[in-house]
Design an enzyme around this catalytic site. Structure first.
Site, mmCIF file in Angstrom:
data_model
loop_
_atom_site.group_PDB
_atom_site.id
_atom_site.type_symbol
_atom_site.label_atom_id
_atom_site.label_comp_id
_atom_site.label_asym_id
_atom_site.label_seq_id
_atom_site.Cartn_x
_atom_site.Cartn_y
_atom_site.Cartn_z
ATOM 1 N N LYS A 1 1.131 44.249 -14.559
ATOM 2 C CA LYS A 1 -0.100 44.464 -15.335
ATOM 3 C C LYS A 1 0.111 43.989 -16.764
ATOM 4 C CE LYS A 1 -1.796 47.731 -17.969
ATOM 5 N NZ LYS A 1 -2.554 46.909 -18.918
ATOM 6 N N GLU B 1 11.574 48.852 -22.979
ATOM 7 C CA GLU B 1 11.864 48.085 -24.194
ATOM 8 C C GLU B 1 10.776 48.481 -25.180
ATOM 9 O OE1 GLU B 1 11.991 46.154 -27.051
ATOM 10 O OE2 GLU B 1 11.119 44.441 -25.993
ATOM 11 N N CYS C 1 8.645 43.503 -31.752
ATOM 12 C CA CYS C 1 9.567 44.645 -31.697
ATOM 13 C C CYS C 1 10.823 44.344 -32.508
ATOM 14 C CB CYS C 1 9.907 44.982 -30.261
ATOM 15 S SG CYS C 1 10.549 43.589 -29.344
ATOM 16 N N GLU D 1 7.035 51.997 -37.092
ATOM 17 C CA GLU D 1 6.805 50.584 -36.772
ATOM 18 C C GLU D 1 5.424 50.190 -37.301
ATOM 19 O OE1 GLU D 1 6.651 49.668 -32.563
ATOM 20 O OE2 GLU D 1 8.083 48.049 -32.889
HETATM 21 P P1 NDP Z 1 0.858 50.292 -25.677
HETATM 22 O O1 NDP Z 1 2.231 50.817 -25.510
HETATM 23 O O2 NDP Z 1 -0.288 51.237 -25.616
HETATM 24 O O3 NDP Z 1 0.547 49.174 -24.542
HETATM 25 C C1 NDP Z 1 1.497 48.402 -23.864
HETATM 26 C C2 NDP Z 1 1.097 48.267 -22.385
HETATM 27 O O4 NDP Z 1 1.110 49.538 -21.739
HETATM 28 C C3 NDP Z 1 -0.313 47.715 -22.163
HETATM 29 O O5 NDP Z 1 -0.319 46.872 -21.019
HETATM 30 C C4 NDP Z 1 -1.117 48.969 -21.927
HETATM 31 O O6 NDP Z 1 -2.336 48.756 -21.256
HETATM 32 C C5 NDP Z 1 -0.146 49.788 -21.083
HETATM 33 N N1 NDP Z 1 -0.398 51.219 -21.038
HETATM 34 C C6 NDP Z 1 -1.064 51.983 -21.940
HETATM 35 N N2 NDP Z 1 -1.077 53.285 -21.523
HETATM 36 C C7 NDP Z 1 -0.399 53.328 -20.349
HETATM 37 C C8 NDP Z 1 -0.047 54.369 -19.425
HETATM 38 N N3 NDP Z 1 -0.391 55.639 -19.632
HETATM 39 N N4 NDP Z 1 0.661 54.049 -18.332
HETATM 40 C C9 NDP Z 1 1.051 52.787 -18.098
HETATM 41 N N5 NDP Z 1 0.740 51.752 -18.914
HETATM 42 C C10 NDP Z 1 0.040 52.014 -20.030
HETATM 43 O O7 NDP Z 1 0.836 49.472 -27.009
HETATM 44 P P2 NDP Z 1 -0.428 49.146 -27.945
HETATM 45 O O8 NDP Z 1 -1.001 47.921 -27.405
HETATM 46 O O9 NDP Z 1 -1.383 50.278 -28.052
HETATM 47 O O10 NDP Z 1 0.262 48.988 -29.378
HETATM 48 C C11 NDP Z 1 0.491 50.159 -30.176
HETATM 49 C C12 NDP Z 1 1.778 50.079 -30.924
HETATM 50 O O11 NDP Z 1 2.842 49.960 -29.986
HETATM 51 C C13 NDP Z 1 1.921 48.864 -31.814
HETATM 52 O O12 NDP Z 1 1.317 49.062 -33.054
HETATM 53 C C14 NDP Z 1 3.404 48.742 -31.898
HETATM 54 O O13 NDP Z 1 3.899 49.633 -32.867
HETATM 55 C C15 NDP Z 1 3.881 49.177 -30.522
HETATM 56 N N6 NDP Z 1 4.129 48.052 -29.604
HETATM 57 C C16 NDP Z 1 5.399 47.662 -29.394
HETATM 58 C C17 NDP Z 1 5.656 46.566 -28.598
HETATM 59 C C18 NDP Z 1 7.039 46.059 -28.370
HETATM 60 O O14 NDP Z 1 7.220 44.851 -28.177
HETATM 61 N N7 NDP Z 1 8.038 46.909 -28.309
HETATM 62 C C19 NDP Z 1 4.590 45.796 -27.975
HETATM 63 C C20 NDP Z 1 3.271 46.318 -28.231
HETATM 64 C C21 NDP Z 1 3.084 47.403 -29.014
HETATM 65 P P3 NDP Z 1 -3.723 48.432 -22.035
HETATM 66 O O15 NDP Z 1 -3.421 48.249 -23.465
HETATM 67 O O16 NDP Z 1 -4.203 47.209 -21.362
HETATM 68 O O17 NDP Z 1 -4.591 49.610 -21.792
#
Ligand code: NDP
Length: 509
Positions: free
Chosen positions: A193, A268, A302, A402
């Site tokens: 996903k 990660e 990240c 972050e």
């Molecule tokens: P999220 O952790 O919410 O999203 C990452 C993925 O997880 C998306 O595909 C999302 O789906 C999915 N997801 C969300 N909720 C669930 C759940 N309960 N169970 C399974 N999958 C889920 O990151 P955000 O996009 O909201 O970003 C928020 C913050 O996270 C950023 O500001 C940053 O600080 C951090 N981040 C860190 C990353 C990294 O590379 N380590 C990458 C992205 C974000 P969907 O969004 O489609 O609903």
């Protein structure tokens, strides 16, 4: 302020006339959602709809998991030879390279990242697929020939089963390629996903997987939101492992859900990655690396080095250098090949970044550059200025959390021990860097810093061979490299008795 920055407004490529149509890939077929629901993605830089993606629900997720389960259990992939699996993965790599331009354009339009960077990430991902293919052929276990004359011990590695792969929006194709080819090389089947903000390059990959000859059901892709698609992928009893990249908050939620059925979880997550600069460093190179480390992908990374810890004797001069370089970084239209930094992913995220900057100023930090949104002529205002803040103290949110934006926090140190204490004063431990011409300083730092990756006199050099992951709340498990591959394998011990040498347990009197 804006006229003191390097801003590119004109494009070199055009936004396509009609949006890309992204569909699910379930059991080898490209399908829409049963209820016909779709979501639109607007380009963060251009404000127009650039893709329409099927919006999956419980039905699509269940169908994808069932397909992956069948494909795993009947052995159509898991029991193939490493050579045959490698042939398919290498073909996918060739097709990725052939489709680099198509992939890169959609990646740029959905994420806001510059086209030159998107080309590097999409085309460059082929190398991850090729490296994973090499592991499919060279994977092996252990043998124990010292257990006595009548025993041979053999330890084999087997694919773990059905893997749920959940990816974020910041590096959609690259992060997918850090996980999927390794899971496939191990013999696993997958349900993927992508973030609902950046679904298209993952959906495009489905076409390439089919063309390369990956059997139906081995990789399934469901487009949709974290709830219900992602949450079902982490709770479903037929899933054996979850591999996730994203926020620490969602990572914790996934661990709790997956723990109900004791699935393996590889995470990660975020980072608050320090670069520590000693006075004897090559300061010119260090300043350039710091500038790269904070603005690459608009800081939505990240591995962003969002805080630097500089020796107090050189701090002011070093910050001046970074500010001067920051003004030369080309922000603007991601469809121009010279642009180095593009748009922020959503307006809400831009506000979140701005909130951190305001709070730091109110707490006494000093703004040296930027600190506000940025309008690019003809493109709107979903951009953020390159921002440098000094006199940041370790208790401030901007030093601990972050920010995920182009915002650099500057802290200072006096002694080596103080530098280490500041670097380790974080709940995260993803990566860290040290700048010094003294090898003893660098080695001591490498040993004492709490991080999954340490760079000395460089930043963010990465290789498929070099495993990646974090300590503390930056995650668990590893990606890429042979250690990342091993995450997708179970280990089985086989104890083989030779001849009729076993002494009976029951006394036959
Ligand atoms: P999220 O952790 O919410 O999203 C990452 C993925 O997880 C998306 O595909 C999302 O789906 C999915 N997801 C969300 N909720 C669930 C759940 N309960 N169970 C399974 N999958 C889920 O990151 P955000 O996009 O909201 O970003 C928020 C913050 O996270 C950023 O500001 C940053 O600080 C951090 N981040 C860190 C990353 C990294 O590379 N380590 C990458 C992205 C974000 P969907 O969004 O489609 O609903």
């Amino acid at each position: 302020m804006n006229d003191l920055l390097h801003i590119i407004s004109e494009p070199a490529l055009n936004v396509p006339a009609s949006p890309y149509q992204a569909r699910h890939f379930i059991d080898g077929a490209l399908v829409d959602s049963a209820d016909g629901r779709k979501s639109d993605r607007r380009s963060p830089s251009h404000g127009v709809v650039v893709s329409q993606a099927a919006l999956g629900g419980v039905a699509e997720t269940e169908a994808a998991i069932a397909a992956a389960r069948r494909a795993f259990d009947d052995g159509r992939w898991s029991r193939l030879s490493g050579k045959d699996r490698a042939r398919v993965l290498n073909k996918v790599a060739d097709l990725i390279e052939r489709n680099e331009e198509r992939l890169a354009l959609l990646e740029t339009l959905e994420s806001g990242k510059p086209i030159s960077q998107a080309r590097g990430e999409c085309g460059g991902a082929a190398d991850l697929w090729r490296y994973a293919a090499s592991l499919a052929r060279t994977s092996h276990g252990d043998s124990h020939n010292t257990l006595g004359p009548d025993i041979l011990g053999v330890v084999v590695k087997e694919p773990i089963g059905v893997v749920s792969i959940i990816t974020p929006w910041n590096f959609p194709f690259w992060i997918l390629s850090q996980k999927l080819p390794f899971a496939l090389a191990a013999g696993c089947t997958c349900v993927v996903k992508p973030s609902e903000m950046t679904p298209s390059t993952t959906a495009m990959l489905a076409e390439l997987l089919a063309e390369a000859g990956l059997p139906a059901g081995v990789c399934n892709i469901v487009l949709g939101h974290g709830d219900p698609v992602g949450s079902l992928m982490t709770s479903h009893p037929e899933v054996d492992m979850v591999s996730f990249t994203g926020s620490t908050a969602v990572g914790k939620r996934i661990t709790a859900t997956a723990g109900q059925s004791l699935k393996k979880v590889a995470l990660e997550l975020g980072g608050k990655n320090p670069q520590v600069i000693f006075p004897d460093a090559d300061l010119e190179t260090a300043a350039d690396a710091v500038t790269f480390g904070i603005y690459f992908n608009v800081g939505q990374c990240c591995n962003s080095s969002s805080r630097i810890i500089v020796h107090e004797d050189i701090a002011d001069a070093f910050v001046d250098r970074v500010v001067a370089l920051s003004r030369k970084v080309a922000f603007g239209n991601p469809l121009h090949p010279d642009t180095q930094v593009g748009a922020i992913v959503t307006p809400e995220h831009r506000e979140k970044i701005d909130g951190y900057v305001r709070a730091a100023q109110e707490a006494g930090a000093e703004l040296c550059l930027g600190g506000a949104g940025l309008s690019v002529p003809g493109l709107g205002d979903q951009f953020y200025q390159p921002t440098v803040i000094r006199r940041v103290t370790p208790d401030m949110a901007i030093a601990r959390e972050e920010v995920f934006g182009p915002v650099l926090s500057v802290l200072t140190f006096g002694s080596f021990d103080e530098a280490i204490a500041l670097a380790n004063d974080a709940t995260y431990g993803l990566s860290a860097g040290v700048w010094s011409e003294n090898v003893h300083t660098c080695l001591e730092f490498c040993r004492r810093v709490q991080a999954g990756t340490v760079w000395t006199n460089t930043w963010m050099d990465g290789f498929p061979e070099m495993t990646f992951g974090g300590v503390k709340q930056s995650g668990q498990g590893r990606e890429i490299g042979s250690y990342g591959f091993d995450e997708f394998l179970e280990v089985k011990s086989m104890v083989l008795r030779l001849g009729r040498t076993r002494v009976p347990w029951v006394r036959n009197t």
